[in-house]
Design a protein around this motif. Sequence first.
Motif, short mmCIF file in Angstrom:
data_model
loop_
_atom_site.label_atom_id
_atom_site.label_comp_id
_atom_site.label_asym_id
_atom_site.label_seq_id
_atom_site.Cartn_x
_atom_site.Cartn_y
_atom_site.Cartn_z
N ARG A 283 0.82 -1.21 0.00
CA ARG A 283 0.00 0.00 0.00
C ARG A 283 0.86 1.27 0.00
O ARG A 283 2.00 1.26 0.44
N ALA A 284 0.23 2.37 -0.44
CA ALA A 284 0.83 3.69 -0.24
C ALA A 284 0.97 3.87 1.28
O ALA A 284 0.19 3.28 2.02
N PRO A 285 1.94 4.66 1.76
CA PRO A 285 2.78 5.52 0.95
C PRO A 285 4.07 4.86 0.43
O PRO A 285 4.98 5.57 0.02
N MET A 286 4.17 3.52 0.44
CA MET A 286 5.35 2.90 -0.17
C MET A 286 5.36 3.31 -1.64
O MET A 286 4.43 3.02 -2.37
N PRO A 287 6.38 4.04 -2.08
CA PRO A 287 6.39 4.48 -3.49
C PRO A 287 6.57 3.29 -4.42
O PRO A 287 7.07 2.24 -4.02
N LYS A 288 6.16 3.47 -5.67
CA LYS A 288 6.47 2.47 -6.70
C LYS A 288 7.65 3.00 -7.50
O LYS A 288 7.54 4.03 -8.16
N TYR A 289 8.77 2.28 -7.39
CA TYR A 289 9.99 2.73 -8.07
C TYR A 289 10.06 2.03 -9.43
O TYR A 289 10.93 1.20 -9.67
N THR A 290 9.12 2.41 -10.32
CA THR A 290 8.97 1.68 -11.58
C THR A 290 10.22 1.69 -12.46
O THR A 290 10.44 0.76 -13.22
N THR A 291 11.02 2.75 -12.34
CA THR A 291 12.17 2.86 -13.25
C THR A 291 13.49 2.52 -12.57
O THR A 291 14.55 2.87 -13.07
N MET A 292 13.43 1.83 -11.44
CA MET A 292 14.68 1.46 -10.78
C MET A 292 15.47 0.49 -11.66
O MET A 292 14.92 -0.45 -12.21
N THR A 293 16.80 0.74 -11.77
CA THR A 293 17.64 -0.13 -12.62
C THR A 293 18.02 -1.39 -11.85
O THR A 293 17.91 -1.46 -10.63
N ASP A 294 18.53 -2.37 -12.61
CA ASP A 294 19.02 -3.60 -11.97
C ASP A 294 20.16 -3.29 -11.01
O ASP A 294 20.28 -3.90 -9.95
N ALA A 295 21.01 -2.31 -11.40
CA ALA A 295 22.15 -1.96 -10.53
C ALA A 295 21.63 -1.42 -9.20
O ALA A 295 22.19 -1.72 -8.14
#
Length: 324
Positions: A283-295
């Motif tokens: 649930r929010a407020p856990m952000p969604k880090y959609t563009t996080m890289t593999d690194a």
Amino acid sequence: MKQIFRILGGLLTLAVVVVVVFALYVQARGIPRYTVPQVAAAAVAPGAPAQLALGEKLVQASCADCHLNQQTGRLSGHQLLDTPKEFGAVYAANITQDPAHGIGAWTDAEIVALLRTGIGRDQRYRLIMPHFVYMSDEDVQAVLAFLHSGHPWVKADPTPSHEQEPSFLLKALANTVMKPTPLVPGPHVAPAPTDTVAYGHYLVVGRYQCYECHSHDFKTNNALHPEQSAGYLGGGNALVDAQGQPVLSRNITGDRATGIGTWTPAQLAAALRVGQSPHGPLRAPMPKYTTMTDAETAALYAYLQSVPKLTNNVPLSSPAVATR
Ligand code: HEC
Ligand code: HEC
């Protein structure tokens, strides 16, 4: 005997007077003002594509949840419904390029001073807004480049920022425990992504500030020495989801029984990118880090498994229903 009553009566009157004077002081002073720190920020030149892409990713991860207005499709601000009701009504500001109602007239140095310390160009202390104390200079420059870019989110929007409506409690906190963070002298340089544990540490305390939500309580967090925050990364911080319902942050230390010690790197990556944990949707407020890289996800995994393990069995409060 009479003497004692007279003394006690006197003390009680004094206590009442002190409380009343403090209340009047808080009410009259409202949100405090501070001297704006002088930041040596060179004006940011129009960003190269890689810098703009980084800026977009950082703003999407760390600013948009509060500042993006779904109606205008711009960073024109809105009321924050996931702050505790006792604080009154809190509104994220318009940070589009509008010179009158957004931040079009702010210099880069003024924006950086606010981001790092919480003090606005008008000296007013900005409440609720997190302080990006250890964000690297490169990341801060990328955020600035994005704010100056042609992206639809930052196009000038004439919606005025809403006045804050802080409760007495919030004003009292702002006059006692909630303070600007002192400016930490730079330069702030992120470690190389190949140095996984050090880079993961940077992501947790500098770029994404996971520790703020994932330590015991905002009130006992240590902005200057994040690792010294009570219950560092052990979870249990009482937050509020998008519907105003309580949600506790979770233990993300490597403790095998109560943390993420048995998770695989792929499970952590799924929790971060799509909000899907082995416990169910997050649930929010856990952000969604959609563009996080593999690194990034690999570095976070390495660092989180390396921090002191805390045993803290955080109950999964209320049904885990995905809200975003
Ligand atoms: C938790 C929510 C939250 C997040 C995350 C957040 N902000 Fe804010 N921001 C606020 C609030 C609330 C205000 C208004 C505070 C006030 O007026 O007291 C604000 C004010 C500002 C202001 C001052 C504007 C003005 O006119 O006063 C700027 C600039 C700003 N934010 C930029 C950012 C940037 C850039 C990011 C991401 C790197 C960010 N904020 C992340 C909540 C947030
Ligand atoms: C604004 C607050 C906030 C920030 C910032 C934040 N989290 Fe969270 N996180 C939460 C909350 C709240 C939950 C619990 C959600 C739930 O139970 O539905 C959570 C859940 C998680 C979980 C799931 C754990 C489990 O046991 O299911 C992981 C993993 C996690 N966060 C890692 C991170 C990392 C890594 C970062 C930084 C990159 C981060 N979080 C940043 C608030 C936050």
